[in-house]
Design an enzyme around this catalytic site. Sequence first.
Site, mmCIF file in Angstrom:
data_model
loop_
_atom_site.group_PDB
_atom_site.id
_atom_site.type_symbol
_atom_site.label_atom_id
_atom_site.label_comp_id
_atom_site.label_asym_id
_atom_site.label_seq_id
_atom_site.Cartn_x
_atom_site.Cartn_y
_atom_site.Cartn_z
ATOM 1 N N ASP A 35 100.439 71.653 -24.788
ATOM 2 C CA ASP A 35 100.614 72.775 -25.714
ATOM 3 C C ASP A 35 101.574 72.380 -26.854
ATOM 4 O OD1 ASP A 35 101.186 75.235 -26.880
ATOM 5 O OD2 ASP A 35 102.109 76.109 -25.098
ATOM 6 N N HIS B 93 105.909 79.820 -25.219
ATOM 7 C CA HIS B 93 105.528 78.404 -25.397
ATOM 8 C C HIS B 93 106.745 77.484 -25.366
ATOM 9 C CE1 HIS B 93 101.392 79.482 -26.566
ATOM 10 N NE2 HIS B 93 101.967 80.544 -27.101
#
Length: 554
Positions: A195, A366
């Site tokens: 990610d 995130h």
Amino acid sequence: MSTVETSVKVIPLGGLEQIGMNMTVFEYGESIIVVDCGMSFPGDEMLGIDMVIPDITYLKQNIHKVKGVFITHGHEDHIGALPFFFKEINVPLYGTKLTLGIIEGKLEEHGITKSVKRKVVKYGQTISAGDFKVEFIRTNHSIVDAAALAITSPAGTIIHTGDFKIDYTPVFGDMADLQRFAELGKKGVLALLCDSTNALRPGFTASERTVGHTFDTIFSEHRNQRIIVATFASNVDRVQQIINTAYKYDRKVVVEGRSMVNIIGKASELGYINIPEGTLIDIELLRNYPPEKTVIITTGSQGESMAALSRMAAAIHRKVSICPGDLVVFSSNPIPGNEKSVSKVINELCVLGAEVIYQDTHVSGHACQEEIKLMYSLVRPKYSIPVHGEFRHRKAQAEIAESLGIPKDNIFMIQSGDVLELSEESALVTGQVTHGGILVDGLGVGDVGNIVLRDRQNLSQDGIIIVVLTLERYTNNLLAGPDIVSRGFVYIRESENLMIEAQQVVEDAVFDCLDHKISDWSKIKNEIRDSLSNYLWKKMKRSPMILPIIMEVE
């Protein structure tokens, strides 16, 4: 043995040019598995489009090889395109409990619940799919039940992190299984797809729990005001913390917004959210309680025009009216591209007299730079493939990977549609497959393409002029017209002279054609279009769409 047989193909079909539409294909020999199947929201130029989904032509061409779809977590950019996928390709679907619970609602809406075979997977469990073995590993994210995938084939093990952060004090469940990542790293990992969303941000992402403390402060300082909190529907942990704080301060809670009601309902049913008895009330009962004893949790934190908060701000919500003194808390950051819509809603709320808080009430789901470094250090992959983000985000991750000692030649900044073949000996982009965004407009999937969008843009910018005339069959005598109808170009009542002149220009063009014995309608139409277009450009510096219609009578 040739390299083809010992290599695994990684083929992204989306999620590398933007945040959204995530979908990656893994292929080895006669086996294909798909990881995630997300949608993205349309750009400003995509007028009238509801969503964009990945092009799965390559999978349809190789349908006999596809063994299953594996989902990392239940966010729209990872599951939004599934109903459209399953209408074309019917294979088993694997995911964690809450993820499949949310997907079930989507399948129900499309009436395909019965036809899709679904399997709930526990963390640590491994699924066999053709030549692949896929293990689900616990991670943390802004939605519960997120997983990373360890995908093993005869060519080696690839780890796909999904969307992740490392939260040492999660609100629900346990922290990410760092030990398992380390064990896999020791055994040897061929590649890491990681990610990239926050790869530009230094440091660590704060724990979701820190938001709980912020809410406590907000609630204690605003005891005499009604509180409205806007957040992502899928952030179950955030909703849990708001409910906990509301309960502590003896407030009743209303959940508003279709997606919010659906997801909280499903999370509650599956035991992922704990709502104290008597805390949640129906929106109809709101009027029975003093405003300072209520909290409304709503969708619309991204300024979406049809979401509940936007309707409240525009004073068109049927059940909730914003009153002076209301406190509105935005518990999210604007997704890149949504900043304008969010500030519009904040302004509208302020005009209605509400107090708005939009800072320090959100943490990301995130990983920031230090967590990405930790993931690389544990997994120690041979190859790095940054995913999930715009180019700048993925570039930042590539730089992190390089700083940790991964050779530049082993870091792949691939694009959607690229076929990356990986083996212990080599890694190479060997080709391209069909890819791109399919536009969904209402019930139409893929029936709106670039030409239709271009027409919509032209219509939205300069409007349309329709020229209607009637010709006699065989003789081509002009029997009626030309009449001019315009929409979105000028207000006709205030531009009568312009329209009379325009009509004259069209008449001249038609008679010119008829005098020259031109009977081909397409040539007559082109002549009308060209002469009227030139006239309007000279006169107005505008280029409306011109649509000549010729009718014929005997």
